[in-house]
Scaffold this motif. Sequence first.
Motif, mmCIF file in Angstrom:
data_model
loop_
_atom_site.group_PDB
_atom_site.id
_atom_site.type_symbol
_atom_site.label_atom_id
_atom_site.label_comp_id
_atom_site.label_asym_id
_atom_site.label_seq_id
_atom_site.Cartn_x
_atom_site.Cartn_y
_atom_site.Cartn_z
ATOM 1 N N ASN A 141 9.544 16.174 -1.950
ATOM 2 C CA ASN A 141 10.173 14.942 -1.456
ATOM 3 C C ASN A 141 9.201 13.782 -1.367
ATOM 4 O OD1 ASN A 141 12.797 16.024 -1.042
ATOM 5 N ND2 ASN A 141 11.950 17.175 0.663
ATOM 6 N N ARG A 142 7.982 14.005 -1.893
ATOM 7 C CA ARG A 142 6.954 12.967 -1.697
ATOM 8 C C ARG A 142 7.329 11.620 -2.318
ATOM 9 N NH1 ARG A 142 3.996 13.544 -6.606
ATOM 10 N NH2 ARG A 142 4.532 15.544 -7.541
ATOM 11 N N GLU A 143 8.009 11.641 -3.467
ATOM 12 C CA GLU A 143 8.383 10.361 -4.090
ATOM 13 C C GLU A 143 9.539 9.699 -3.350
ATOM 14 O OE1 GLU A 143 9.199 10.702 -8.262
ATOM 15 O OE2 GLU A 143 7.097 11.055 -8.764
ATOM 16 N N SER A 144 10.230 10.474 -2.522
ATOM 17 C CA SER A 144 11.408 9.938 -1.827
ATOM 18 C C SER A 144 11.039 9.255 -0.519
ATOM 19 C CB SER A 144 12.389 11.062 -1.519
ATOM 20 O OG SER A 144 12.631 11.813 -2.674
ATOM 21 N N GLN A 145 9.800 9.432 -0.070
ATOM 22 C CA GLN A 145 9.446 8.947 1.268
ATOM 23 C C GLN A 145 9.534 7.421 1.385
ATOM 24 O OE1 GLN A 145 5.686 10.939 1.575
ATOM 25 N NE2 GLN A 145 6.621 12.895 2.141
ATOM 26 N N VAL A 146 8.954 6.704 0.427
ATOM 27 C CA VAL A 146 9.017 5.233 0.483
ATOM 28 C C VAL A 146 10.471 4.748 0.374
ATOM 29 C CG1 VAL A 146 8.429 3.122 -0.784
ATOM 30 C CG2 VAL A 146 6.627 4.738 -0.162
ATOM 31 N N PRO A 147 11.248 5.225 -0.625
ATOM 32 C CA PRO A 147 12.641 4.745 -0.704
ATOM 33 C C PRO A 147 13.460 5.030 0.543
ATOM 34 C CG PRO A 147 12.066 5.967 -2.687
ATOM 35 C CD PRO A 147 10.890 6.064 -1.774
ATOM 36 N N VAL A 148 13.243 6.182 1.194
ATOM 37 C CA VAL A 148 14.082 6.500 2.338
ATOM 38 C C VAL A 148 13.726 5.572 3.514
ATOM 39 C CG1 VAL A 148 12.990 8.343 3.722
ATOM 40 C CG2 VAL A 148 15.381 8.525 3.083
ATOM 41 N N LEU A 149 12.449 5.225 3.652
ATOM 42 C CA LEU A 149 12.050 4.285 4.719
ATOM 43 C C LEU A 149 12.628 2.895 4.454
ATOM 44 C CD1 LEU A 149 8.277 5.106 5.383
ATOM 45 C CD2 LEU A 149 10.250 5.608 6.831
ATOM 46 N N LEU A 150 12.560 2.477 3.182
ATOM 47 C CA LEU A 150 13.085 1.147 2.837
ATOM 48 C C LEU A 150 14.597 1.098 3.074
ATOM 49 C CD1 LEU A 150 11.006 0.521 -0.416
ATOM 50 C CD2 LEU A 150 10.710 -0.633 1.785
ATOM 51 N N GLU A 151 15.258 2.193 2.730
ATOM 52 C CA GLU A 151 16.707 2.256 2.931
ATOM 53 C C GLU A 151 17.039 2.143 4.424
ATOM 54 O OE1 GLU A 151 18.851 5.306 0.542
ATOM 55 O OE2 GLU A 151 19.889 5.733 2.427
ATOM 56 N N LEU A 152 16.258 2.869 5.219
ATOM 57 C CA LEU A 152 16.453 2.852 6.662
ATOM 58 C C LEU A 152 16.274 1.437 7.231
ATOM 59 C CD1 LEU A 152 16.726 4.751 9.205
ATOM 60 C CD2 LEU A 152 14.240 4.829 9.237
ATOM 61 N N GLY A 188 0.829 -1.210 0.000
ATOM 62 C CA GLY A 188 0.000 0.000 0.000
ATOM 63 C C GLY A 188 0.857 1.251 0.000
ATOM 64 N N ASN A 189 0.366 2.325 0.641
ATOM 65 C CA ASN A 189 1.072 3.610 0.563
ATOM 66 C C ASN A 189 2.081 3.765 1.705
ATOM 67 O OD1 ASN A 189 -0.411 4.283 2.826
ATOM 68 N ND2 ASN A 189 -1.909 5.506 1.698
ATOM 69 N N VAL A 190 2.660 4.972 1.793
ATOM 70 C CA VAL A 190 3.742 5.191 2.754
ATOM 71 C C VAL A 190 3.273 4.990 4.202
ATOM 72 C CG1 VAL A 190 3.489 7.735 2.805
ATOM 73 C CG2 VAL A 190 5.702 6.702 3.306
ATOM 74 N N SER A 191 2.028 5.341 4.519
ATOM 75 C CA SER A 191 1.534 5.146 5.898
ATOM 76 C C SER A 191 1.406 3.659 6.199
ATOM 77 C CB SER A 191 0.169 5.797 6.103
ATOM 78 O OG SER A 191 0.185 7.083 5.602
ATOM 79 N N ASN A 192 0.893 2.881 5.216
ATOM 80 C CA ASN A 192 0.799 1.426 5.408
ATOM 81 C C ASN A 192 2.195 0.835 5.612
ATOM 82 O OD1 ASN A 192 -1.533 1.589 2.737
ATOM 83 N ND2 ASN A 192 -2.073 1.434 4.897
ATOM 84 N N LEU A 193 3.152 1.333 4.838
ATOM 85 C CA LEU A 193 4.527 0.827 4.937
ATOM 86 C C LEU A 193 5.091 1.111 6.326
ATOM 87 C CD1 LEU A 193 7.136 -0.325 3.608
ATOM 88 C CD2 LEU A 193 7.685 2.008 2.929
ATOM 89 N N LEU A 194 4.861 2.318 6.784
ATOM 90 C CA LEU A 194 5.371 2.739 8.088
ATOM 91 C C LEU A 194 4.830 1.826 9.200
ATOM 92 C CD1 LEU A 194 7.218 4.999 8.999
ATOM 93 C CD2 LEU A 194 5.225 6.461 9.291
ATOM 94 N N GLU A 195 3.545 1.483 9.116
ATOM 95 C CA GLU A 195 2.935 0.595 10.117
ATOM 96 C C GLU A 195 3.560 -0.794 10.112
ATOM 97 O OE1 GLU A 195 -1.295 0.175 9.502
ATOM 98 O OE2 GLU A 195 -1.460 2.372 9.475
ATOM 99 N N LYS A 196 3.846 -1.301 8.880
ATOM 100 C CA LYS A 196 4.260 -2.711 8.779
ATOM 101 C C LYS A 196 5.756 -2.915 8.670
ATOM 102 C CE LYS A 196 0.418 -3.330 5.611
ATOM 103 N NZ LYS A 196 0.070 -3.627 4.245
ATOM 104 N N ILE A 197 6.517 -1.830 8.621
ATOM 105 C CA ILE A 197 7.905 -1.974 8.155
ATOM 106 C C ILE A 197 8.746 -2.984 8.959
ATOM 107 C CG2 ILE A 197 8.971 0.008 9.396
ATOM 108 C CD1 ILE A 197 10.143 0.520 6.359
ATOM 109 N N ASN A 198 8.506 -3.079 10.261
ATOM 110 C CA ASN A 198 9.321 -4.011 11.053
ATOM 111 C C ASN A 198 8.862 -5.464 10.954
ATOM 112 O OD1 ASN A 198 11.113 -2.041 11.931
ATOM 113 N ND2 ASN A 198 9.603 -1.330 13.433
#
Length: 329
Positions: free
Chosen positions: A80-91, A52-62
């Motif tokens: 920076n909106r397109e960078s949000q998902v990649p930066v979380l994945l990188e982290l 799903g979107n960046v908020s869904n990713l943030l919830e499930k990332i761990n």
Amino acid sequence: MKKVGLTYDLKTSYQGKSNDPKDANAEFDHPITIDIIARAIESQGYQVDKIGNVSNLLEKINKLDVDMVLNLSEGLSGRNRESQVPVLLELAGIPFVGGDALTLGLTLDKIMAKKIFIAEGIPTPKFFQVQSADELINRNHFKFPAIVKPRFEGSSKGLSESSRVKNHQELRSQVEYIVDAYKQPALVEEFISGQEFTVGVVGNDPPCVLPIVQVQIDGKLQLNDMFYTFARIDSDRLEYVCPAPISKKLQDRITELTLKTYRAVECLDFGRVDFRVDRRGNPYVLEINPLPSLSIEDVFMLTAKRMNITFEEMIGRIIKSAFIRYNLN
Ligand SMILES: Nc1ncnc2c1ncn2[C@@H]1O[C@H](COP(=O)(O)OP(=O)(O)OP(=O)(O)O)[C@@H](O)[C@H]1O
Ligand SMILES: [Mg+2]
């Protein structure tokens, strides 16, 4: 079996605000498009997790259990909106397909991208930025016609017939409109009268340039003053011609510039470069899209068809490029 996570923004989950411009959710995908892409990934031998979107990713990332993410998310607002998902994945240390946060932010901001093009000797139309219409008072020596675009949008957002301006009065009113409706600076660019091309790229080491696609409007390839607007995308007045019926010399020049642009902004796995070519045959790079639409009716996939590659195989090639790049193949 390897698992591929999918991140995306759906048109249906976007909560519009009353003062939004009518193209506010133009960049987001239809649920059907995402289902088709998910099935294509499965057909290439992967298991799919629709994140799903960046908020869904943030919830499930761990808790995510994926080997790779195919990121199609454009994000909601800001450069920076397109960078949000990649930066979380990188982290989180999760491998993903496509350019990283820096490449996505750099190319979404058309002015930053143009500065890189200039530094690399890549021709791009002359331009300036305006934050408010009053700044135009000191700009008397500008050559018309010009085109006025939002600084950091895609999918032809903010573009209509009035975007091409022929005098100061039109320029002023269009700058006012962009700054007010899109809440960002306006990019004023020299209008390139002539032909238009868009070129896909897949892979790394070396990247493969796909056959050149030419934009046809109202049955004409010599577009002169016509251009790609938001309204034309959904009409049948715009068509893509592939392969483009152009000289070998122009083909070679466009191919060379496509590769140079792809490398200059460090695109990975896939991308698409947009060009205008003036009446004398000089190409100009308008922009590069490191997240081009992968929907079946879009230009990227149209080229796959011309190469006798199925939609599914093209998705497979893009994902495989990322697995190879991470040494996970
Ligand atoms: N300098 C220019 N001269 C002529 N036409 C232009 C110019 N800049 C933009 N256009 C027209 O406007 C269209 C959209 O511009 P551009 O590609 O810069 O923005 P975009 O909204 O990010 O595009 P996309 O729809 O590919 O995401 C181009 O495809 C072209 O038809
Ligand atoms: Mg474009």
